[in-house]
Design a protein around this motif. Sequence first.
Motif: not given
Length: 99
Positions: A46-62
């Motif tokens: 948590a807190g790593e911006a690229p990892l958080t962005e990837a999680a947001l994009q992936l969760a939003a897509y799903w």
Amino acid sequence: MAALTPVALLKSQLNLDHDLDDALLEHKLDAAETWIGHYTGEPFVAGEAPLTEAALQLAAYWYEQREAASFGMTTAHIPFGVRDLLSPYKNPVTGYVPE
């Protein structure tokens, strides 16, 4: 396991202003963070911006693409850019095993 990325952040990503799907969004974030951990070979941080962005994009897509199949259109199982965000975090697999 509870998602490390705040649901409120995902709701902002999706422009949602209701609480009806909060449990589903939490589930999608948890699944995205787990997928990222498996993809990179490291636990989600948590807190790593690229990892958080990837999680947001992936969760939003799903969340938006909930069906296992789509008819009349082509879809990807991972949104464009997610792998690019994660590539610096991915452990290379070479097949070499030190003795």
